[in-house]
Design a protein around this motif. Structure first.
Motif, PDB file in Angstrom:
ATOM      1  N   ARG A 179       0.480  -1.541   0.160  1.00 42.90           N
ATOM      2  CA  ARG A 179      -0.142  -0.202  -0.280  1.00 42.90           C
ATOM      3  C   ARG A 179       0.940   1.024   0.399  1.00 42.90           C
ATOM      4  N   GLU A 236      -1.409  10.979   8.190  1.00 37.14           N
ATOM      5  CA  GLU A 236       0.095  10.322   8.361  1.00 37.14           C
ATOM      6  C   GLU A 236       0.193  10.278   9.772  1.00 37.14           C
ATOM      7  N   HIS A 237       0.141   8.892  11.134  1.00 40.91           N
ATOM      8  CA  HIS A 237      -0.285   9.053  12.452  1.00 40.91           C
ATOM      9  C   HIS A 237      -1.523   9.609  12.625  1.00 40.91           C
ATOM     10  N   ASP A 286      -4.362   7.162  12.266  1.00 40.54           N
ATOM     11  CA  ASP A 286      -4.992   6.177  12.286  1.00 40.54           C
ATOM     12  C   ASP A 286      -4.452   5.441  13.709  1.00 40.54           C
ATOM     13  N   TYR A 287      -4.110   5.842  14.768  1.00 38.27           N
ATOM     14  CA  TYR A 287      -3.951   5.344  15.722  1.00 38.27           C
ATOM     15  C   TYR A 287      -4.779   6.729  16.746  1.00 38.27           C
ATOM     16  N   CYS A 316       1.117  -0.701  15.954  1.00 36.17           N
ATOM     17  CA  CYS A 316       0.928   0.496  14.820  1.00 36.17           C
ATOM     18  C   CYS A 316      -0.831   0.343  14.563  1.00 36.17           C
ATOM     19  N   GLY A 317      -1.473   1.555  13.866  1.00 37.43           N
ATOM     20  CA  GLY A 317      -2.811   1.767  13.454  1.00 37.43           C
ATOM     21  C   GLY A 317      -3.655   0.458  12.729  1.00 37.43           C
ATOM     22  N   MET A 336      -4.707   1.718   9.721  1.00 37.79           N
ATOM     23  CA  MET A 336      -4.928   1.327   8.060  1.00 37.79           C
ATOM     24  C   MET A 336      -3.628   0.638   6.542  1.00 37.79           C
ATOM     25  N   ASP A 337      -2.275   0.016   7.458  1.00 35.28           N
ATOM     26  CA  ASP A 337      -1.959  -0.793   6.312  1.00 35.28           C
ATOM     27  C   ASP A 337      -2.930  -2.316   6.350  1.00 35.28           C
ATOM     28  N   TYR A 376       7.948   5.002  17.214  1.00 33.38           N
ATOM     29  CA  TYR A 376       7.193   5.026  16.482  1.00 33.38           C
ATOM     30  C   TYR A 376       5.692   4.669  17.732  1.00 33.38           C
ATOM     31  N   GLY A 408       5.034   5.295   7.896  1.00 40.71           N
ATOM     32  CA  GLY A 408       5.899   5.423   9.550  1.00 40.71           C
ATOM     33  C   GLY A 408       6.344   6.366   9.539  1.00 40.71           C
TER      34      GLY A 408
HETATM   35  C1  GLA Z   1       2.311   2.597   9.753  1.00 38.26           C
HETATM   36  C2  GLA Z   1       1.740   2.186  10.580  1.00 38.26           C
HETATM   37  C3  GLA Z   1       0.347   2.361  10.416  1.00 38.26           C
HETATM   38  C4  GLA Z   1       0.522   4.225  10.323  1.00 38.26           C
HETATM   39  C5  GLA Z   1       1.109   4.509   9.691  1.00 38.26           C
HETATM   40  C6  GLA Z   1       1.846   6.292   9.720  1.00 38.26           C
HETATM   41  O1  GLA Z   1       2.254   2.103   8.586  1.00 38.26           O
HETATM   42  O2  GLA Z   1       1.662   0.671  10.749  1.00 38.26           O
HETATM   43  O3  GLA Z   1      -0.893   2.167  11.147  1.00 38.26           O
HETATM   44  O4  GLA Z   1       0.236   4.534  11.663  1.00 38.26           O
HETATM   45  O5  GLA Z   1       2.946   3.727  10.327  1.00 38.26           O
HETATM   46  O6  GLA Z   1       0.610   7.057   9.081  1.00 38.26           O
END
Ligand code: GLA
Length: 387
Positions: free
Chosen positions: A28, A34-35, A37-38, A168-169, A171-172, A221, A336
């Motif tokens: 993806r 950016e940053h 999602d969490y 991580c959030g 999104m990915d 992160y 990230g």
């Molecule tokens: C990494 C994390 C995502 C998101 C990005 C920053 O890719 O896995 O969840 O937080 O960083 O946007």
């Protein structure tokens, strides 16, 4: 057997038997958001036409044998004693995913797996989420499990958090699972509702890998994520209804800035402005306003660089060079941070010259080699072949 192509041949050569299934899980790229999602905010990523391929054959026991063509290494483990591997760190995304599935009381059998594909590993294109989702989906199909895409994504996120250690959030994992060909995805990370937006045909998404990989990315992160939590804790003393930074308005931020000492203020400012930029960028894309979209990308980069402090000089150089080239609407670091790639939105007829000049400029400024990749939005994880 033909439909399995080269990955099938590689599987047969390695395991000495024919594969039963071939699954494709894309990487993806995040266009903006950016940053966020969490922080329960919005993101606007797309799945890309570079992917992890999982070739598989079920076993009748509880063993998993997995061979990675890019690592040129094999890992073997039993589903009954799933632990973190010290010798094969790449395999922890697989082990973690399977452990997450078992923790959900899903019944799964062992399998032989060959992992291959054309997604660059560690370049900020979510090769790890792609691997976890590819393997999870393969086991879902092999074992006839009834999982929604959203559940699969959440299991993979949980695996990365608990087994790999990055907080991580979503999104990915989400866009790797549910991305739609030709479209970007505006995802609300609070309730996981989303809408897909066609990518305007006159523009191309160009990813540029800086070639820089920083160590300690996970701890940096997690530190950013912790700063956001700390900010929410402090703000809640005056705003008890605040659940996440998503709920903070720019006016409230100004009013309660005194609570956010040290680096907390710029960190929060990034999140609040980035969420707003993401929503506006989605609207700009829907109206084919590429110039407007590009400006938001540039502003996003400045905010990540100055307020969130997750960029590095090499990424800043790439963005500066990109913005000065003809046909470029906007450019920013993606993912990230602390290394990895930039993403630029470029007029389609300007792409060849853009890519060449960007690489040349980067080489001249940093002495490093960059790799460019023109990405088209692809479909999320899917079954490609079955015996
Ligand atoms: C990494 C994390 C995502 C998101 C990005 C920053 O890719 O896995 O969840 O937080 O960083 O946007």
């Amino acid at each position: 057997m033909d439909t399995f192509g080269e990955p099938g041949e590689a599987f047969a050569a390695h395991f000495g038997s024919e594969p039963a299934m071939l699954v494709r899980a894309p990487g993806r790229v995040n266009l903006i958001g950016e940053h966020t999602d969490y922080n329960d905010g919005f993101v606007l990523p797309m799945a890309i036409d570079r992917a992890t391929l999982v070739v598989a054959r079920p076993r009748s026991d509880q063993m998993v044998r997995v061979y990675s063509t890019s690592m040129q290494a094999e890992d073997q483990f039993s589903l009954e004693t799933l632990e973190r591997s010290q010798t094969h760190p790449w395999s922890n995304y697989i082990r973690g995913m399977l452990k997450s599935m078992l923790a959900r009381d899903l019944h799964i059998q062992g399998a032989d797996l060959l992992i291959t594909g054309d997604l660059p590993v560690g370049g900020g294109l979510s090769s790890s989420a792609s691997l976890a989702i590819g393997v999870g989906y393969t086991f879902q199909l092999l074992n006839d499990l009834n999982l929604l895409g959203e559940e699969l994504a959440l299991l993979a996120q949980g695996a990365e958090q608990s087994f790999v250690g990055t907080q991580c959030g979503i999104m990915d994992q989400f866009v790797v699972t549910l991305g739609r060909a030709g479209h970007a995805m505006l995802l609300d990370c609070r309730d996981l509702s989303y809408r897909t937006i066609p990518l305007p045909t006159e523009a191309r998404v160009v990813v540029c890998d800086s070639g820089v990989r920083h160590e300690l990315v996970a701890s940096a992160y997690n530190e950013r994520r912790e700063a956001c939590h700390e900010a929410v804790r402090r703000l809640r003393t005056r705003l008890p209804k605040l659940m996440a930074l998503r709920d903070l308005t720019p006016a409230q931020l100004q009013e309660h800035a005194d609570l956010l000492t040290g680096k907390l203020l710029p960190r929060v400012r990034h999140v609040v402005t980035e969420i707003s930029r993401t929503v506006h960028a989605a609207a700009a894309m829907e109206q084919d306003d590429l110039a407007g979209f590009g400006q938001l990308m540039n502003a996003s980069h400045a905010s990540l660089r100055d307020d969130y402090e997750v960029s590095i000089p090499e990424l800043d150089t790439l963005v500066e060079l990109a913005c000065a080239l003809p046909g470029c609407y906007g450019s920013r670091m993606t993912g990230g941070g602390f290394g990895g790639s930039t993403v630029s939105l470029v007029a389609h007829d300007a792409v060849p010259a853009f890519a060449t000049e960007l690489r040349a400029g980067y080489q001249a400024h940093t002495g490093r080699e960059a790799h460019t990749l023109v990405c088209t939005p692809a479909e999320g994880v899917r079954l490609i072949a079955i015996a």
